[in-house]
Design an enzyme around this catalytic site. Structure first.
Site, PDB file in Angstrom:
ATOM      1  N   GLN A  80       0.822  -1.224  -0.071  1.00 54.27           N
ATOM      2  CA  GLN A  80       0.035  -0.004  -0.048  1.00 54.27           C
ATOM      3  C   GLN A  80       0.750   1.151  -0.051  1.00 54.27           C
ATOM      4  O   GLN A  80       0.651   2.257  -0.847  1.00 54.27           O
ATOM      5  CB  GLN A  80      -0.761   0.005   1.152  1.00 54.27           C
ATOM      6  CG  GLN A  80      -2.007   1.431   1.444  1.00 54.27           C
ATOM      7  CD  GLN A  80      -2.723   1.600   0.152  1.00 54.27           C
ATOM      8  OE1 GLN A  80      -3.601   0.581   0.027  1.00 54.27           O
ATOM      9  NE2 GLN A  80      -2.486   2.835  -0.378  1.00 54.27           N
ATOM     10  N   CYS A  99      -6.341   4.797   1.930  1.00 52.38           N
ATOM     11  CA  CYS A  99      -5.930   3.498   1.320  1.00 52.38           C
ATOM     12  C   CYS A  99      -7.071   2.638   0.830  1.00 52.38           C
ATOM     13  O   CYS A  99      -7.248   1.693   0.313  1.00 52.38           O
ATOM     14  CB  CYS A  99      -5.221   2.584   2.463  1.00 52.38           C
ATOM     15  SG  CYS A  99      -6.011   2.564   4.056  1.00 52.38           S
TER      16      CYS A  99
END
Length: 316
Positions: A143, A276
């Site tokens: 991520q 995210c």
């Protein structure tokens, strides 16, 4: 072809977090991500994973991580095999070590998305093939590489930027951002209620990296410290597996919601919003910010694929 700068000893390594990767190695993988993204824009087709297979182990549900690994590997001619916790015996009838040794004889690589960092470390230790951490309770390394690519695309550089994370400072994204920023010289501020400050272990891990890169790491419950931030980042208030804590977390974190007033408090008209995903609009972020012109969440989501492809190209 990979970039000419692709000369670091990546092949065969695992990515469990970014601790054992130098800043130069991280930037090299970032350049590969930029290249594969440009290749996708031009409509180029490559088969760099032809004849290779990857086991995708998912204990936790996923949209971006699963789609990124499956499409990136498949488009390059490889064969991804999805394995949920209902499909294999990982840690149940069969130990993680034994599962690792079986998969290591059948696959070219393993991706693991689950709860235990110890499990992904065991897979790497016993499989004999590259293992990529797709998320554990402690780290989310794929991520944050996508986050850095998004920052670079928005600002043209990354060193010296100021990233402020508002929310649960203990979670895997906040911890991974701290590590990545410390490595790459991005000033990093976690603004969180004191009970949700990141653990001292990750702070101590990041301290020497920050000293070397010139990064300033700040951890505080003072929301005014968003002043000067180039980007405000947040995540859901209740992580997977902690649903029973929703009421108490909401009470703790409500003062740290990302809204227009908070973005304006940075004093920077070009401050961007990152998340995210998935997001709970109306909780950690208002819909106005999430859907607004300063939100770069869809660029982030797309960049998950390009950076994951770059990581797999490097390790395989």
């Amino acid at each position: 072809m990979l970039p000419e700068t692709f000369n670091a000893p990546f092949k065969g390594r695992s990515l469990l977090n970014w601790i054992d990767y130098t800043p130069e190695e991280i930037l090299c993988i970032l350049r590969i991500a930029e290249q594969v993204k440009e290749e996708a824009r031009r409509g180029e087709i490559h088969q760099r994973f032809a004849g290779k297979t990857i086991a995708l182990i998912f204990e936790k549900r996923s949209t971006r991580t699963r789609c990124s690994f499956e499409t990136a590997f498949g488009e390059e001619g490889g064969h991804p095999v999805f394995l949920s916790s209902q499909d294999i015996q990982l840690g149940a009838k069969e130990s993680v070590e034994d599962t690792a040794r079986v998969l290591g004889r059948m696959f070219s690589a393993i991706e693991f998305r689950g709860y235990s960092q110890h499990h992904v470390e065991l897979l790497a230790k016993y499989s004999g093939i590259p293992v990529i951490n797709g998320l554990t309770d402690e780290f989310h390394p794929t991520q944050v590489l996508a986050d850095v690519l998004t920052l670079k695309e928005c600002f043209g550089t990354i060193r010296g930027l100021h990233l402020a994370f508002c929310g649960d400072g203990r979670n895997n994204v906040a911890r991974s951002l701290m590590l990545m920023c410390a490595k790459l010289g991005i000033h990093f501020t976690i603004i969180s209620p004191k009970p949700l400050f990141p653990d001292t272990e990750i702070q101590q891990i990041c301290k020497p990296f920050a000293a070397e890169s010139g990064c300033k790491i700040t951890i505080s419950d003072d929301i005014s410290l968003v002043k000067g931030a180039d980007s405000i980042y947040t995540d859901v208030w209740v992580s997977m597996g902690e649903e029973a804590l929703k009421e108490s977390r909401t009470t703790l974190l409500s003062p740290y919601q990302v809204n227009d007033a908070l973005l304006n408090a940075t004093g920077k008209d070009n401050c961007i919003f990152l998340h995210c995903l998935p997001a709970v609009k109306g909780e950690e972020v208002t819909e106005a910010v999430f859907e607004g012109s300063r939100s770069k969440v869809w660029d982030q989501a797309e960049n998950r694929k390009h950076t994951i492809k770059a990581i797999m190209l490097a390790l395989l």
